[in-house]
Every structure is written in C-alpha cells, then in structure tokens.
Design a protein around this motif. Structure first.
Motif, short mmCIF file in Angstrom:
data_model
loop_
_atom_site.label_atom_id
_atom_site.label_comp_id
_atom_site.label_asym_id
_atom_site.label_seq_id
_atom_site.Cartn_x
_atom_site.Cartn_y
_atom_site.Cartn_z
N ASN B 94 -2.60 -17.26 -41.16
CA ASN B 94 -2.46 -16.94 -39.72
C ASN B 94 -1.11 -15.92 -39.54
OD1 ASN B 94 -3.62 -18.50 -37.87
ND2 ASN B 94 -2.42 -20.17 -37.93
N ASN B 95 -0.37 -15.88 -40.46
CA ASN B 95 0.61 -14.81 -40.26
C ASN B 95 -0.04 -13.59 -40.65
OD1 ASN B 95 3.17 -15.93 -39.63
ND2 ASN B 95 3.70 -16.26 -41.44
N ALA B 96 -1.02 -13.52 -41.49
CA ALA B 96 -1.75 -12.51 -41.96
C ALA B 96 -2.29 -11.73 -40.75
CB ALA B 96 -2.57 -12.66 -43.11
N ARG B 97 -3.22 -12.92 -40.10
CA ARG B 97 -3.82 -12.52 -39.01
C ARG B 97 -3.18 -12.02 -37.91
NH1 ARG B 97 -6.54 -15.33 -34.73
NH2 ARG B 97 -8.55 -14.11 -34.33
N SER B 98 -1.92 -12.18 -37.67
CA SER B 98 -1.09 -11.44 -36.59
C SER B 98 -0.66 -10.05 -37.05
CB SER B 98 -0.03 -12.55 -35.97
OG SER B 98 0.88 -12.50 -37.08
N VAL B 99 -0.77 -9.80 -38.42
CA VAL B 99 -0.38 -8.75 -38.77
C VAL B 99 -1.25 -7.93 -39.60
CG1 VAL B 99 2.12 -8.91 -38.68
CG2 VAL B 99 1.17 -9.55 -40.76
N ARG B 100 -2.43 -8.15 -39.29
CA ARG B 100 -3.79 -7.63 -40.13
C ARG B 100 -3.24 -6.01 -40.19
NH1 ARG B 100 -9.59 -9.18 -39.67
NH2 ARG B 100 -9.57 -7.31 -41.13
N THR B 101 -2.74 -5.41 -39.63
CA THR B 101 -2.53 -3.67 -39.44
C THR B 101 -1.74 -3.57 -40.59
OG1 THR B 101 -1.01 -3.84 -37.84
CG2 THR B 101 -3.20 -3.35 -37.24
N ALA B 102 -0.86 -4.51 -41.07
CA ALA B 102 0.05 -4.36 -42.21
C ALA B 102 -0.42 -4.72 -43.68
CB ALA B 102 1.28 -5.29 -42.03
N LEU B 103 -1.45 -5.15 -43.49
CA LEU B 103 -2.18 -5.68 -44.85
C LEU B 103 -3.33 -4.78 -45.11
CD1 LEU B 103 -2.58 -9.44 -44.51
CD2 LEU B 103 -0.71 -8.38 -45.54
N THR B 104 -3.37 -4.64 -46.46
CA THR B 104 -4.81 -3.81 -46.78
C THR B 104 -5.98 -5.09 -46.74
OG1 THR B 104 -4.69 -4.73 -49.15
CG2 THR B 104 -3.49 -2.39 -48.57
N SER B 105 -7.22 -4.32 -46.59
CA SER B 105 -8.20 -5.25 -46.26
C SER B 105 -8.41 -6.04 -47.52
CB SER B 105 -9.45 -4.46 -46.07
OG SER B 105 -9.64 -3.57 -47.07
N GLU B 106 -7.93 -5.85 -48.73
CA GLU B 106 -8.20 -6.71 -49.95
C GLU B 106 -7.22 -7.75 -49.73
OE1 GLU B 106 -7.82 -3.46 -50.04
OE2 GLU B 106 -9.57 -2.47 -51.08
N GLU B 140 -5.15 -19.10 -58.27
CA GLU B 140 -5.97 -17.59 -58.78
C GLU B 140 -6.02 -17.02 -57.35
OE1 GLU B 140 -10.57 -16.39 -59.26
OE2 GLU B 140 -10.10 -18.19 -60.05
N ALA B 141 -5.81 -17.56 -56.09
CA ALA B 141 -5.91 -16.72 -54.95
C ALA B 141 -4.40 -16.25 -54.77
CB ALA B 141 -5.88 -17.85 -53.63
N SER B 142 -3.42 -16.99 -55.18
CA SER B 142 -2.11 -16.30 -55.34
C SER B 142 -1.92 -15.08 -56.14
CB SER B 142 -0.88 -17.49 -55.79
OG SER B 142 0.08 -16.98 -55.78
N LEU B 143 -2.55 -15.36 -57.28
CA LEU B 143 -2.47 -13.95 -58.42
C LEU B 143 -3.36 -12.72 -57.99
CD1 LEU B 143 -3.28 -16.05 -61.64
CD2 LEU B 143 -1.50 -14.65 -61.12
N ARG B 144 -4.33 -13.11 -57.36
CA ARG B 144 -5.08 -12.08 -56.63
C ARG B 144 -4.48 -11.31 -55.63
NH1 ARG B 144 -10.33 -14.55 -54.79
NH2 ARG B 144 -10.88 -12.36 -54.08
N PHE B 145 -4.02 -12.32 -54.85
CA PHE B 145 -3.21 -11.65 -53.73
C PHE B 145 -1.99 -10.83 -54.09
CE2 PHE B 145 0.51 -11.89 -50.45
CZ PHE B 145 -0.51 -11.48 -49.40
N ASP B 146 -1.24 -11.35 -55.05
CA ASP B 146 -0.16 -10.52 -55.64
C ASP B 146 -0.70 -9.08 -56.19
OD1 ASP B 146 2.57 -10.82 -55.89
OD2 ASP B 146 2.29 -10.74 -58.09
N GLY B 147 -1.78 -9.19 -57.18
CA GLY B 147 -2.31 -8.07 -57.63
C GLY B 147 -2.85 -7.24 -56.54
N ALA B 149 -1.50 -6.91 -53.24
CA ALA B 149 -0.65 -6.22 -52.93
C ALA B 149 0.00 -5.26 -53.87
CB ALA B 149 0.52 -7.21 -52.50
N TYR B 150 -0.05 -5.25 -54.93
CA TYR B 150 0.67 -4.53 -55.89
C TYR B 150 -0.35 -3.36 -56.06
CZ TYR B 150 3.31 -2.98 -59.93
OH TYR B 150 4.18 -2.38 -60.61
N ARG B 151 -1.42 -3.36 -56.06
CA ARG B 151 -2.52 -2.28 -56.46
C ARG B 151 -2.98 -1.35 -54.96
NH1 ARG B 151 -6.32 -3.48 -61.30
NH2 ARG B 151 -7.07 -1.68 -60.63
N THR B 152 -2.82 -1.99 -53.86
CA THR B 152 -3.45 -1.63 -52.85
C THR B 152 -2.48 -1.16 -51.70
OG1 THR B 152 -4.13 -3.69 -51.77
CG2 THR B 152 -5.52 -2.59 -53.41
#
Lengths: 474, 313
Positions: B94-106, B140-147, B149-152
């Motif tokens: 939900n938080n991500a949805r409200s700041v989608r522009t701050a996240l990469t699409s991945e 796995e979701a957490s690892l992928r999210f972290d990765g 964030a780090y990479r994109t």
C-alpha cells in the motif's frame, strides 16, 4: 429494438477490408482463436502485474480491477486523423475562448448566441473566476473530446470533457501492450507513435507557468490519493513527466505562495496539474469539509503565483446544454465553420423540443445536462415501458436538466470476445493539450469499447473496455 | 523529495524487512520443533517467536497457549495483528502504491507480486509443506526487493531513505532476537555457555542465515559469546548491529552532504556507531548483555524518531 445497420470500421458491405485494415484483417482471418486467446491472457497478466487498475466506487469486494483490454487494435488512417486533428484544435480553441468570455465580458450573450442563464445558473460556474484571467488565457489545458463515428465520413463529437478528463494512461499502456503482444503486425504497419504524450503534457504545463516562476518552473501533479479511481493514472503520468505526485497535505500556502513539504524543507510550486475537482481544491473557498485540498490555494491562484491546470470553473463549458451551442460558439469566436460536427441535440428547456422529445422518447437517448460517466441517462430503444414513463415524468418536472439526442448508429470494430471475434461498438477520446505557446495532440486517443453485445455504453465504470488505437499511414 | 514520499519509502522498507525477519523466526521454530527435546531444549520455540516480534501482550489477550497453530495464525496473518507477515506485505505494498513514482518498476512489481501471491493464504490452515513454501516465498520477495532496490534505484535521497528503513528495522530485530534467545529463553539455572545446547545456538544463527558464515569467521564450535560477538560486533557479518550502523551512518552522511546540513540524526548514528566500534564482547558480557541490548534497542528507536523529525514530517 429494430434491426439497424451499423458501420463496420474494418470491412465494407462487400466484405473487403477498408483502407488501413488490410494486414490486420488478414491477420484476424488467419490467426487461430487459441493464439488470440493466449495473447489476451498474456495481456491480462501484463496489466495485473504492473498494477494498472482502477477502483470502482461502491464496490468493496474487488476494489482494484483491471479494465478489460481488447488486443485487436482499432485503425484510423492518417488522412482521417489529419482532418480530425484540425477539428479538435479548432474546438478546444473555441472552448477556451468561450470560458474566457463567460468569466469576462460575456460578448456571446450580448450577441444573443447563448442564453445568459446557461452560464450563470450552471452548477459548474465559479463566481471566483469572474474577471480573472489565467496565464495565456488558457483554461482547458487538457481536454478529452469524445468522438463517435457513424459512417464512412461522419465523426460526431459526443461530449467535451473540459474538467479533468482521464484515461490517457490507458492509451499509453495499451500501446505498450500491443507492441509486446503483436510484434508481427507492427512489422507490417507504420503506426504513428503516442509515447511522447507525457513530454507534450509537461511542455504544455510549463508554458503556462506564472510570470513569477523561474526558468525551470516546478510542476506537480495533485492527486486525491491512492484510493481514487484514477490513482494509477496519476502516478503513471507524474512518473513519466518526472514531477512530484503530491496530495493536498503535501502542499501549503504561505503569504500567497504555494510550497510543498520536502525532506529539504519547503519548496515553491509553480504549476499544479490537479486531478481533484473544483469543489475540493480549497476548503477556505469551496467545500469546507474537504481534506483533499489546500487551504489558501485559491488566493495564491488569483494572486497569479501558481497556475492550476485545468483552470477552475471550466465545467461551465462542458455540460450538455452548452454542448448544443458548440457550433455557434466555434463560429462566434473563430469565424470558421466547425470541422467536427455535433450530434443533433434537442434542448428540453425549449418547449417545442420538449414536446418532440416526449412524443419520441422511445427512439431517443436522454441525458442529464450535468451528468457524466454514463450515469443518469436513458437509452430509449433499450428501456422498458415503466422506465420510459418514469423518465417522461422526470423530464416534465425539470425539463432544463435534460437534453435528447437520436440513438446513433455507432460504428463497430472487431473484438475478441468469448464467442470468438465479433463486432462491438466503440467511441474515441483524443486528448488535446493547450499551452500558452501552441496546441498539441498525439495521434489517436483512447478507444473505448462496449464489451457487451449490442451495448452502446462504453464507460469503464459500466463494464466498458479499451483498445489500442492506431493511426496508420496509408 | 516530498517528506511524505520519504516517509513511505522508509516505512515500506521497514515492513519488507520485518516480514522477512518474521518469516525467518517462524522457519527456525518450525525446525526446532522437529527435534527431540533432548536436542532442542525445553524452551517453547513458538513462544519465542511471539516475544521476538514484540507482541507478547497482544497475543496473550487472544490466546491462552503459544501452540504452533495459535502462533502461526497470529504471526502469519491474524486480522488482530497489524504486524503479521501478511499485514507487513499488504502495508508495504500500500505504501508502495502511494509512492509509486519513487520506486523503480522492478521494486513495485516484486511487492505487487508478493501481495498478489500471498493474499489468499489462510493462516489457520497451513500444512507443513505450504508453510515452508510460504515462508520461502516471503524471504525470497524480501531478497529480491532488496536486490532490485540496490541494482535499479538512482543513488539519490530516494535510495538513501529506503536503505535507512531497512537497516533501522534490521538492527532492531537483530537486537531483539539476541535478547530473547540469551536471557528470556534460557532457564535461570542454566549458566550461559554452560552445557552447550548446540542446536539452540545453531538455530539462532540459522534464523539470520549466519550458521555457515559463523564457521568461516571463527573456525571454532558454536559458543554463546562468539555468537554474540558475531551478531553484534563483527563488521564482516552483514546483519550484525555494527554493520547496520555502518550503513545507517553512510546513508545519513550522504543525505547530509546532499542537503548541506547535519542534524540530530547524524549525531546519534555516529555516537552509537562509535560505541559499537569500541566495544569488546567480554566487556559486554561482564556488564550484562541484556542491559547492553536493551539500551541499544532504545537508542535505535531514538535514531528512528530523529530521522522522522528531521526529514519525514
């Protein structure tokens, strides 16, 4: 309901593909239904994954839904488009001129072309705007003009949307989806691109920055928040333009200047592309219970320190009563014949028209003057006897709240539905951007489809879907 | 950037990290209950999950016993628990949805997928096999999210606030886990480091994915003070308290540099980091590990509040 012949956009009456539809028509003919079905599934997955959803009011169960996307594109030729584009530019110029006049000298009233009460009694009329002129004299920076086709030559404007037209993100995402799903078809066509829309929008918004702004004006997009039905679109556009997506609580006004709260302290805002309605913009001026808006925003606006797009009070030009005067409005301000035609419209406020409408109600579509989204309308040929009677009474009680139009023979295009490929009715919403410098319009627009067989209602809130719209060089 | 956006980024990262830590806790409990009690000790692993998650009181209001079924229901996804695994995922999304522009699409797609995949999970009906799969998918979701964030992500304040959330949460959960394992679960008469309960310590290391790496660093058998040393003071261990604080210090520095201003958050993080850098594990045990961790948790909280006041409101 009587059998009617609908204009089929793909094939003529001899079964031959019309210009622009050649390769697509052949593809549809050859592609096995399983292939189309699997691409359709892929499309659904794509939309769900990137979260292109819309919220339906009053629907707790599935509060995030995806709009059905039909993978078969709709085709317009560049010749058809060129004419439409000229008509659209003409129409939005007239709309802007009319709104300026309505809040200014009201010359069109003095000339006897539009009755004054249609302006002054209009619920969307904002006294706040009287004698205030926004930068460049532009009121409707973003217009969505709904167009239907009835035959080879005739495109009618069904409705002007001059407040906060939505749907443009679907136009862009539909193109993304069809480029992914139909690469074989793209090889055979030259499709005019639409993906520069966000850039055009940003250029438009920057062009109307207040004179006090710096050379790099700060533009923001104001959304009601993540629970709004069009939230996806707000975040999508903000992201593509590279501007902040703000909520009312992110902004504040000090000494007539709008700021946003940032991690580095307050930062001045010059242009607000607002996607919230007039009445919620500023609790001091408008609805005092609104928590979506920004207290003091109207003051800042009228002091010329910030530009709102669209301007406040543009609804005065897009209700269905004013609509019926659009041909006169075009002629009055531009001195030109209208390029795009209006649907013949009976204004029920006029006694002769009302009599005609009541006598022929079963053949007509009756619309509320201030309604939108397909709510509050009656489609005569589809209505039961009781519904007709009920509506007749409503009409008699308050005639000036309604207009009537003939039921148009809306064109059809092929769609992929459960039973296979079948014709469905469509309309088209091109988006027209008006800046202080020029008018911009990306080719095509959003095609909306009435997915139910025989239905003429294309609104997404009522089960409508969308299609990619290709303007192709022929 | 907008304060609200920084706030959402910070918190959504905390929630993702929290979901992962809860999943690791449950996974460990699951393993331990599979051992005979002579190996696993007499402690209730399920109860320790609840205590580590800092929700013992609210749990006790609803359940009389910390049984497998009760703890799973509560921690995985009870409606009564706003910090269940499922609630963390939903809040993060939900938080991500409200700041989608701050996240990469991945990043968005990973959270949206995790939410779509887990929202039909029924916490009252989780057979062993499904539970393992569920926990694995959360980690796995957490690892992928972290990765992702780090990479994109662009290396701007968006990224720095996202990282701050991750490491504040990670430090908090690590300190709690250690505290619970050392001082709440060991029976009073059992001397810390006495009759070595290998499986207890091994499970603690395993729950933070550090069992193998422990042996690489110490080349000794698993001993309580070494475990504490590893998880508190060793910079090689990426989840250790000192590692978290090195990261926090770095990102707060970058923010200060970009904004041209230092503040209370920068001063606090430096103070705690220097405490950790100068500490010796023998001294920590001498003056009391519990007191040390308690004071760390409080300082970590205060840092979180300082970040909020300085940037997020």
């Amino acid at each position: 309901m009587s059998e009617r012949i609908y204009f089929n956009e793909m094939r003529d009456k001899f079964g031959a593909n019309r210009p622009g539809y050649g390769a697509l028509g052949d593809w549809i003919e050859r592609a096995p239904p399983e292939l189309i079905a699997s691409r359709k599934l892929e499309a659904e997955h794509f939309f769900r994954r990137i979260g292109i959803t819309f919220n339906v009011y009053g629907d707790v169960q599935g509060s995030e839904r995806i709009i059905p996307f039909d993978i078969i594109p709709r085709v317009l030729t560049s010749v058809e488009w060129a004419r439409m584009e000229r008509g659209l530019e003409q129409r939005v110029k007239a709309l802007n001129a009319f709104i300026g006049d309505a809040y200014g000298a009201r010359e069109i009233v003095a000339a006897g072309k539009v009755p004054e009460d249609l302006i002054l009694q209009n619920p969307a009329f904002q006294p706040e705007m009287v004698n205030f002129r926004p930068p460049g004299g532009i009121y409707v920076h973003i217009a969505g003009i709904d167009i239907v086709r009835v035959d080879d030559e005739h495109f009618y404007v069904l409705e002007d949307n001059a407040r906060t037209p939505s749907g443009v993100s679907y136009m862009l995402e539909n193109r993304e989806a069809s480029m992914r799903l139909l690469p074989d078809l793209f090889d055979q066509y030259r499709v005019l691109p639409v993906d520069d829309y966000p850039e055009a929008l940003l250029a438009t918004l920057r062009s109307v920055a207040p004179a006090t702004a710096t050379r790099e004006p700060t533009v923001v997009l104001l959304t009601p928040g993540a629970y709004n039905s069009a939230y996806y679109e707000h975040s999508f556009l903000a992201d593509k333009m590279g501007v902040e997506l703000v909520e009312g609580s992110d902004l504040f006004v000090r000494s007539g200047i709008v700021y946003m709260r940032t991690t580095e302290g307050p930062r001045r805002v010059d242009v607000i592309y607002r996607r919230i309605d007039d009445e919620f913009l500023d609790p001091i001026t408008f609805n005092p219970t609104s928590v979506l808006g920004v207290p003091g925003l109207m003051n800042a606006y009228k002091a010329g320190n910030v530009t709102l797009a669209n301007a406040v009070g543009t609804g005065v030009a897009d209700d269905k009563a004013i609509y019926s005067y659009m041909p006169e409005i075009v002629k009055f301000y531009l001195g030109e014949e209208p390029i795009l035609q209006n649907v013949p419209t009976w204004r029920c406020r006029e006694p002769d028209a009302l009599r005609y409408v009541l006598d022929n109600i079963a053949q007509l579509v009756i619309k509320e003057v201030s309604g939108s989204g397909g709510y509050g309308m009656l489609v005569g040929p589809h209505a039961t006897k009781e519904e007709l009677e009920k509506f007749s009474n409503k009409l008699k009680n308050n005639p000036s709240a309604f207009i009537a139009q003939p039921t148009l023979a809306l064109s059809t295009v092929p769609c992929f539905v459960e039973s296979g490929i079948a014709p469905r009715h469509v309309d088209l919403r091109p988006y027209v951007l008006s800046g202080a410098d020029r008018v911009r319009c990306v080719p095509g627009g959003l095609t909306r489809v009435a997915m139910k067989e025989g239905s003429l209602v294309v609104n997404s809130s009522q089960g409508g879907g969308t299609k990619d719209t290709w303007v192709v060089e022929v | 950037m907008l304060s609200r956006m920084a706030d959402s980024l910070y918190w959504l990262s905390r929630y993702v990290e929290r979901a992962e830590n809860l999943a690791r806790s449950l996974d460990t409990a699951q393993r331990m209950t599979g051992l005979p009690s002579s190996y696993a000790g007499s402690t209730n692993e399920w109860e320790s999950v609840v205590i580590t998650a800092a929700c013992k009181d609210s749990f006790d209001e609803i359940y009389s016993d910390a049984t497998r079924a009760n703890v799973l229901e509560y921690i995985v996804g009870s409606k009564a628990n706003p910090c269940s695994v499922l609630a963390c995922i939903a809040t993060a999304r939900n938080n991500a949805r409200s700041v989608r522009t701050a996240l990469t699409s991945e990043m968005w797609e990973i959270l949206n997928d995790a939410w779509n995949e887990t929202r039909t999970v029924d916490p009252r009906n989780l057979p062993q096999k499904d539970l393992s799969r569920f926990l694995a998918s959360v980690k796995e979701a957490s690892l992928r999210f972290d990765g992702a964030a780090y990479r994109t992500m662009l290396r701007t304040d968006h990224f720095w606030f996202q990282r701050l959330g991750t490491f504040i949460e990670r430090a908090d959960s690590m300190a709690r886990l250690l505290d619970v394992k050392y001082h709440l679960l060991l029976p009073d008469d059992e001397r810390v480091g006495g009759s070595l309960d290998y499986f207890q310590w091994a499970s603690l290391l395993r729950s933070v994915n550090a069992l193998t790496s422990f042996h690489w660093v110490y080349r000794e058998s698993v001993q309580p003070w070494l475990v504490a040393d590893f998880l508190i003071l060793r910079p090689e261990q990426p989840r250790s308290l000192i590692s978290c604080y090195k990261e926090l210090n770095e990102y707060l520095d970058q923010i200060a540099e970009a904004y041209g201003r230092q503040g209370p958050a920068q001063r606090r993080v430096r103070a705690t980091l220097s405490q950790l850098s100068n500490a010796k594990i023998d001294d920590v045990f001498q003056s009391g590990l519990h007191e040390f961790l308690e004071s760390f948790i409080a300082q970590n909280n205060e840092l979180g509040q300082a970040i909020s006041q300085q940037y997020l409101s």
